[in-house]
Design a protein around this motif. Structure first.
Motif, PDB file in Angstrom:
ATOM      1  N   ALA A  31       8.063   1.692   3.155  1.00  0.00           N
ATOM      2  CA  ALA A  31       8.247   1.558   4.602  1.00  0.00           C
ATOM      3  C   ALA A  31       7.145   0.754   5.275  1.00  0.00           C
ATOM      4  O   ALA A  31       7.070   0.696   6.498  1.00  0.00           O
ATOM      5  CB  ALA A  31       8.350   2.940   5.240  1.00  0.00           C
ATOM      6  N   LEU A  57      15.253   6.534   4.851  1.00  0.00           N
ATOM      7  CA  LEU A  57      16.223   5.528   5.290  1.00  0.00           C
ATOM      8  C   LEU A  57      16.609   5.759   6.751  1.00  0.00           C
ATOM      9  O   LEU A  57      16.698   4.813   7.540  1.00  0.00           O
ATOM     10  CB  LEU A  57      17.469   5.574   4.404  1.00  0.00           C
ATOM     11  CG  LEU A  57      17.327   5.003   2.989  1.00  0.00           C
ATOM     12  CD1 LEU A  57      18.604   5.259   2.191  1.00  0.00           C
ATOM     13  CD2 LEU A  57      17.040   3.498   3.043  1.00  0.00           C
ATOM     14  N   PHE A  58      16.849   7.012   7.124  1.00  0.00           N
ATOM     15  CA  PHE A  58      17.169   7.333   8.520  1.00  0.00           C
ATOM     16  C   PHE A  58      15.972   7.048   9.423  1.00  0.00           C
ATOM     17  O   PHE A  58      16.122   6.516  10.528  1.00  0.00           O
ATOM     18  CB  PHE A  58      17.589   8.797   8.640  1.00  0.00           C
ATOM     19  CG  PHE A  58      18.974   9.077   8.128  1.00  0.00           C
ATOM     20  CD1 PHE A  58      20.086   8.797   8.902  1.00  0.00           C
ATOM     21  CD2 PHE A  58      19.150   9.612   6.874  1.00  0.00           C
ATOM     22  CE1 PHE A  58      21.368   9.047   8.431  1.00  0.00           C
ATOM     23  CE2 PHE A  58      20.438   9.882   6.387  1.00  0.00           C
ATOM     24  CZ  PHE A  58      21.539   9.592   7.172  1.00  0.00           C
ATOM     25  N   MET A  60      13.638   4.831   9.107  1.00  0.00           N
ATOM     26  CA  MET A  60      13.474   3.400   9.296  1.00  0.00           C
ATOM     27  C   MET A  60      14.558   2.804  10.194  1.00  0.00           C
ATOM     28  O   MET A  60      14.384   1.739  10.772  1.00  0.00           O
ATOM     29  CB  MET A  60      13.463   2.698   7.935  1.00  0.00           C
ATOM     30  CG  MET A  60      12.254   3.062   7.070  1.00  0.00           C
ATOM     31  SD  MET A  60      12.430   2.596   5.320  1.00  0.00           S
ATOM     32  CE  MET A  60      12.488   0.800   5.447  1.00  0.00           C
ATOM     33  N   SER A  61      15.691   3.509  10.324  1.00  0.00           N
ATOM     34  CA  SER A  61      16.804   2.968  11.114  1.00  0.00           C
ATOM     35  C   SER A  61      16.722   3.345  12.593  1.00  0.00           C
ATOM     36  O   SER A  61      17.428   2.772  13.421  1.00  0.00           O
ATOM     37  CB  SER A  61      18.137   3.453  10.544  1.00  0.00           C
ATOM     38  OG  SER A  61      18.297   4.854  10.753  1.00  0.00           O
ATOM     39  N   LEU A  62      15.865   4.329  12.959  1.00  0.00           N
ATOM     40  CA  LEU A  62      15.776   4.789  14.349  1.00  0.00           C
ATOM     41  C   LEU A  62      14.735   3.992  15.128  1.00  0.00           C
ATOM     42  O   LEU A  62      13.664   3.700  14.607  1.00  0.00           O
ATOM     43  CB  LEU A  62      15.386   6.272  14.391  1.00  0.00           C
ATOM     44  CG  LEU A  62      16.385   7.286  13.837  1.00  0.00           C
ATOM     45  CD1 LEU A  62      15.760   8.678  13.830  1.00  0.00           C
ATOM     46  CD2 LEU A  62      17.660   7.296  14.660  1.00  0.00           C
ATOM     47  N   ASP A  63      15.058   3.653  16.374  1.00  0.00           N
ATOM     48  CA  ASP A  63      14.023   3.076  17.226  1.00  0.00           C
ATOM     49  C   ASP A  63      13.169   4.209  17.797  1.00  0.00           C
ATOM     50  O   ASP A  63      13.477   5.390  17.612  1.00  0.00           O
ATOM     51  CB  ASP A  63      14.616   2.191  18.327  1.00  0.00           C
ATOM     52  CG  ASP A  63      15.523   2.954  19.294  1.00  0.00           C
ATOM     53  OD1 ASP A  63      15.352   4.194  19.443  1.00  0.00           O
ATOM     54  OD2 ASP A  63      16.407   2.329  19.893  1.00  0.00           O
ATOM     55  N   LEU A 103      11.746  12.138   7.833  1.00  0.00           N
ATOM     56  CA  LEU A 103      12.255  11.778   9.151  1.00  0.00           C
ATOM     57  C   LEU A 103      11.370  12.286  10.283  1.00  0.00           C
ATOM     58  O   LEU A 103      11.108  11.569  11.257  1.00  0.00           O
ATOM     59  CB  LEU A 103      13.677  12.344   9.307  1.00  0.00           C
ATOM     60  CG  LEU A 103      14.435  12.014  10.589  1.00  0.00           C
ATOM     61  CD1 LEU A 103      14.592  10.503  10.748  1.00  0.00           C
ATOM     62  CD2 LEU A 103      15.806  12.685  10.573  1.00  0.00           C
ATOM     63  N   HIS A 108       6.555   4.372  15.274  1.00  0.00           N
ATOM     64  CA  HIS A 108       6.837   5.128  14.056  1.00  0.00           C
ATOM     65  C   HIS A 108       5.543   5.526  13.331  1.00  0.00           C
ATOM     66  O   HIS A 108       5.512   6.513  12.602  1.00  0.00           O
ATOM     67  CB  HIS A 108       7.699   4.295  13.105  1.00  0.00           C
ATOM     68  CG  HIS A 108       9.115   4.131  13.560  1.00  0.00           C
ATOM     69  ND1 HIS A 108       9.448   3.407  14.680  1.00  0.00           N
ATOM     70  CD2 HIS A 108      10.288   4.612  13.059  1.00  0.00           C
ATOM     71  CE1 HIS A 108      10.763   3.427  14.844  1.00  0.00           C
ATOM     72  NE2 HIS A 108      11.301   4.155  13.877  1.00  0.00           N
TER      73      HIS A 108
END
Length: 230
Positions: free
Chosen positions: A180, A63-64, A66-69, A135, A17
Motif C-alpha cells: 500500500a 483492498l477496501f 485502498m479503495s476508500l477516500d 481497514l 489514510h
C-alpha cells in the motif's frame, strides 16, 4: 480499545489514510510491551486458528482500505465505532449472552475451555478481524462476539487477544509497507510517537490498579460514544 478511541482523532488531525497506518505501527510497540506478561496463558489451539484466518482476511481488508477516500474512511470509522459501542452496551446488559448462549455439552472448566478444539467459526472470526485491522485498525469486535458464545476465563481471553492482535498489526504493517505504499514519512512519525506511547502505557498500567471496573466501563462507553459521533 486504543484504536477505537484514537482513530477518529488521528484521522481528524492528519486527514489522510496515513493516520491509520501510523496507528498500526504504534500498536506493535504497545503489544510488545504487554506480550511477555500474558504469553504463558494463551490458548494455543484457538490462537492458531484465529491467526490462520487473519492471514487470509488482512489482504482483503487492505483492498477496501485502498479503495476508500478519506471522507468515506472517516464515516466508516464513526459508524463502526458506534456499532461496536452498541455491542459493548449489549454485553454489559447481558443481551449477548442470550443471543449466543453456551450450548449443552459445552466446556465448563477453565482447562476444558482453553484446550477445546476451535470451531470453523474461529477461522472466520480471525479472517474478519484481519480484514478490520487492515481497514480500521480494529481487530477486537469480531473476537468479542466470538467469545460471547465461546467464553474463556478473563485472564486467558486477555492472553489470547494481545498476541493475536499483535500478529494482526504485524501482518497489516507488512502489507502497508510492501503493497500500500506506506512511506518513510509514516514510519518516522510513528517512531517519533514511540516514547509517548511507551510512557502512556506505563502510566495506564499504574492507574488501572486504582480504577474500579464499574467506573472504567462507564468512562470507556462514554468516550466511545463521543468518539464515534465526533
Amino acid at each position: 480499545g486504543f484504536a477505537i478511541v484514537a482513530a477518529p482523532m488521528f484521522l481528524a488531525a492528519m486527514n489522510s489514510h496515513a493516520a491509520l497506518q501510523v496507528l498500526v505501527v504504534i500498536h506493535l510497540v504497545q503489544t510488545a510491551m504487554l506480550l511477555p506478561g500474558v504469553w504463558a496463558m494463551v490458548p494455543m489451539r484457538l490462537f492458531k486458528a484465529l491467526v490462520v484466518g487473519a492471514a487470509v482476511g488482512s489482504p482483503i481488508g487492505l483492498l477496501f482500505f485502498m479503495s476508500l477516500d478519506v471522507r468515506a474512511l472517516k464515516l466508516t470509522v464513526g459508524i463502526l465505532i458506534l456499532l461496536f459501542t452498541g455491542l459493548l452496551i449489549a454485553r454489559e446488559m447481558g443481551w449477548l449472552a442470550r443471543v449466543f448462549p453456551t450450548g449443552p455439552g459445552a466446556a465448563t472448566t477453565d482447562d476444558e475451555m482453553t484446550s477445546a478444539q476451535p470451531s470453523p467459526l474461529a477461522y472466520v472470526t480471525g479472517a474478519i478481524s484481519g480484514g478490520m485491522t487492515s481497514l480500521l485498525v480494529m481487530p477486537g469486535p469480531p473476537l468479542m462476539l466470538y467469545l460471547a458464545g465461546a467464553p474463556l476465563p478473563h485472564a486467558h481471553a486477555r492472553a489470547l487477544a494481545i498476541p493475536f492482535f499483535g500478529l494482526c498489526y504485524l501482518f497489516v504493517t507488512a502489507l502497508n509497507t510492501f503493497w500500500a505504499g506506506m512511506g518513510e514519512g509514516v514510519w518516522l512519525l510513528a517512531l517519533a510517537m514511540v516514547p509517548a506511547v511507551y510512557l502512556g502505557t506505563l502510566a495506564g498500567r499504574r492507574i488501572a490498579r486504582h480504577v474500579t471496573q464499574g467506573s472504567y466501563r462507564v468512562a470507556v462507553l462514554a468516550m466511545l460514544v463521543l468518539s464515534g459521533v465526533g
